[in-house]
Design a protein around this motif. Structure first.
Motif, mmCIF file in Angstrom:
data_model
loop_
_atom_site.group_PDB
_atom_site.id
_atom_site.type_symbol
_atom_site.label_atom_id
_atom_site.label_comp_id
_atom_site.label_asym_id
_atom_site.label_seq_id
_atom_site.Cartn_x
_atom_site.Cartn_y
_atom_site.Cartn_z
ATOM 1 N N LEU A 33 -0.219 10.260 12.810
ATOM 2 C CA LEU A 33 -0.334 9.503 11.243
ATOM 3 C C LEU A 33 -1.362 8.149 11.543
ATOM 4 O O LEU A 33 -2.039 8.172 10.482
ATOM 5 C CB LEU A 33 0.872 9.019 10.897
ATOM 6 N N GLN A 34 -1.470 7.434 12.314
ATOM 7 C CA GLN A 34 -2.512 6.511 12.701
ATOM 8 C C GLN A 34 -3.791 6.977 12.484
ATOM 9 O O GLN A 34 -4.727 6.376 12.004
ATOM 10 C CB GLN A 34 -2.102 5.743 13.849
ATOM 11 N N GLN A 35 -4.131 8.177 12.970
ATOM 12 C CA GLN A 35 -5.481 8.735 12.818
ATOM 13 C C GLN A 35 -5.693 9.151 11.327
ATOM 14 O O GLN A 35 -6.855 8.880 10.931
ATOM 15 C CB GLN A 35 -5.714 10.087 13.685
ATOM 16 N N HIS A 36 -4.776 9.541 10.688
ATOM 17 C CA HIS A 36 -4.955 10.106 9.305
ATOM 18 C C HIS A 36 -5.189 8.666 8.454
ATOM 19 O O HIS A 36 -5.679 8.717 7.294
ATOM 20 C CB HIS A 36 -3.990 10.912 8.729
ATOM 21 N N PHE A 37 -4.286 7.628 8.901
ATOM 22 C CA PHE A 37 -4.124 6.353 8.035
ATOM 23 C C PHE A 37 -4.340 5.309 8.937
ATOM 24 O O PHE A 37 -3.624 4.519 9.342
ATOM 25 C CB PHE A 37 -2.866 6.409 7.514
ATOM 26 N N PRO A 38 -5.648 4.975 9.139
ATOM 27 C CA PRO A 38 -6.034 3.895 10.133
ATOM 28 C C PRO A 38 -5.576 2.496 9.581
ATOM 29 O O PRO A 38 -5.584 1.591 10.274
ATOM 30 C CB PRO A 38 -7.501 3.813 10.461
ATOM 31 N N ASN A 39 -5.621 2.371 8.153
ATOM 32 C CA ASN A 39 -5.182 1.127 7.582
ATOM 33 C C ASN A 39 -3.943 0.840 7.612
ATOM 34 O O ASN A 39 -3.503 -0.238 6.985
ATOM 35 C CB ASN A 39 -5.838 1.016 6.143
ATOM 36 N N HIS A 40 -2.971 1.783 7.852
ATOM 37 C CA HIS A 40 -1.587 1.682 7.781
ATOM 38 C C HIS A 40 -1.118 1.020 9.192
ATOM 39 O O HIS A 40 -1.596 1.376 10.115
ATOM 40 C CB HIS A 40 -0.678 2.865 7.327
ATOM 41 N N GLY A 41 -0.146 0.186 9.049
ATOM 42 C CA GLY A 41 0.668 -0.062 10.213
ATOM 43 C C GLY A 41 1.974 0.848 10.423
ATOM 44 O O GLY A 41 2.801 1.172 9.610
ATOM 45 N N PHE A 42 2.222 1.736 11.689
ATOM 46 C CA PHE A 42 3.409 2.272 11.794
ATOM 47 C C PHE A 42 4.212 1.763 13.146
ATOM 48 O O PHE A 42 3.565 1.396 13.977
ATOM 49 C CB PHE A 42 2.772 3.565 12.037
ATOM 50 N N GLU A 43 5.319 1.363 12.815
ATOM 51 C CA GLU A 43 6.253 0.698 13.957
ATOM 52 C C GLU A 43 7.283 1.586 14.236
ATOM 53 O O GLU A 43 8.056 1.902 13.252
ATOM 54 C CB GLU A 43 6.490 -0.740 13.202
ATOM 55 N N VAL A 44 7.626 1.632 15.325
ATOM 56 C CA VAL A 44 8.951 2.266 15.711
ATOM 57 C C VAL A 44 10.220 1.412 16.035
ATOM 58 O O VAL A 44 10.108 0.487 16.517
ATOM 59 C CB VAL A 44 8.622 3.372 17.175
ATOM 60 N N ALA A 45 11.278 1.903 15.429
ATOM 61 C CA ALA A 45 12.383 1.305 15.703
ATOM 62 C C ALA A 45 13.401 2.141 16.315
ATOM 63 O O ALA A 45 13.751 3.440 15.749
ATOM 64 C CB ALA A 45 13.023 1.117 14.158
#
Length: 320
Positions: A33-45
């Motif tokens: 997903l980070q590749q598709h949406f480089p401007n988003h932040g993705f955090e794992v909980a």
């Protein structure tokens, strides 16, 4: 002239179990997903589920509706996470109100694998001698192996993948059965001694695919998840899940499936077996991928008319 300031991209929280395999899968989804949406932040909980905590009781004895998903679902409902990554085979076919299956990723090999102790390196499942002890925690695998190979012995095994392999190597078992997908995702494909043919063991519903669960109607998250949806896998697993749902079975009953899409034709094979393996009912249906759920329902009804309902009723009575 007034200027407008756009809001920053949303920081998205991903719920995951703490197990090594769960984290490998979740990080794979996050990175994709980070590749598709480089401007988003993705955090794992990370969270521990009931299935992670109870390791000394057979899965079939403690029930499995949401055994590996419930705590993650609570996180979604209280909005401490935006979506959860599951092995699709662990995700119940009936989800809590307010949640939905938002995405299914491309499936890897859904087959079962035989992993053997070093003393059996020259054997296959079919040539293992009588009395060989096979470890499995799956009633689905157990029933099918008992049906086809009644001369073997079977013993329950729990724990994460590394724990199971250690028990095998220590000599507690002669061989164990695991999912090909889990071994390969953890870089342990070299431990696969034999990929068990579907003629002997039909795989679990959803095995090899990841299911991403989110809040129902969360359009922003659904839009993000659509970037990694795999249509053929979605159709195949929709058929499998409809089949399982209609038979009212969780993963801890002997229900197995296999699906294939060739030339725009989806073929679903399903089976129901008794715990001792003496009764095994199996059949197939075919149609278009768009008919996936109908095919699952049709196959379930077919097997019900041939005695599956009675077999499952007897199993539920035994394991409760």
């Amino acid at each position: 002239m007034t200027s407008t300031v756009s809001s920053p991209p949303r920081n998205i929280r991903i719920a995951s179990r703490k197990s090594q395999l769960a984290l490998v899968q979740t990080h794979w989804v996050r990175d994709l997903l980070q590749q598709h949406f480089p401007n988003h932040g993705f955090e794992v909980a990370t969270m521990s589920t009931q299935g992670d905590k109870i390791l000394d009781v057979a899965l079939s004895k403690i029930g499995d509706k949401g055994l590996f998903t419930k705590e993650l679902e609570v996180g979604l409902l209280n909005q401490s996470a935006d979506f959860a990554v599951h092995s699709l085979k662990d995700l119940p076919t009936h989800l809590p109100e307010g949640l939905m299956l938002g995405c299914v990723t491309e499936r890897v090999d859904p087959a079962d694998a035989l992993v053997v102790h070093s003393k059996h390196q020259d054997q296959t499942l079919e040539t293992l001698p009588p009395g060989t002890v096979i470890g499995t925690s799956s009633l689905r695998r157990l029933a099918q192996l008992r049906h086809h190979l009644p001369h073997l012995e079977f013993k329950d095994i729990r724990g994460n993948l590394n724990t199971r392999l250690q028990k095998l190597d220590n000599g507690d078992y002669d061989a164990i059965v695991l999912a090909v997908a889990g071994l390969e995702r953890l870089g342990m494909g070299d431990r696969i001694h034999q990929i068990i043919p579907s003629e002997i063991s039909l795989h679990a519903v959803g095995q090899g695919a990841l299911g991403i669960e989110c809040r129902d109607g969360d359009s922003e998250i659904l839009s993000v998840l659509s970037a990694i949806e795999h249509e053929p896998t979605k159709h195949r697993t929709l058929a499998e899940r409809a089949f399982l749902r209609e038979l009212e079975g969780g993963c801890q009953v002997p229900i197995g499936v296999n699906t294939d899409i060739t030339n725009n034709t989806l073929t679903l094979t399903g089976m129901v077996a008794s715990l001792d393996g003496k009764q095994l009912i199996k059949d197939s249906v075919s149609g278009t991928p768009q008919e996936a759920e109908k095919l699952g329902l049709d196959l379930a009804e077919n097997l019900k008319t041939r005695g599956a309902k009675e077999i499952l009723a007897e199993i539920f009575a035994q394991i409760q």
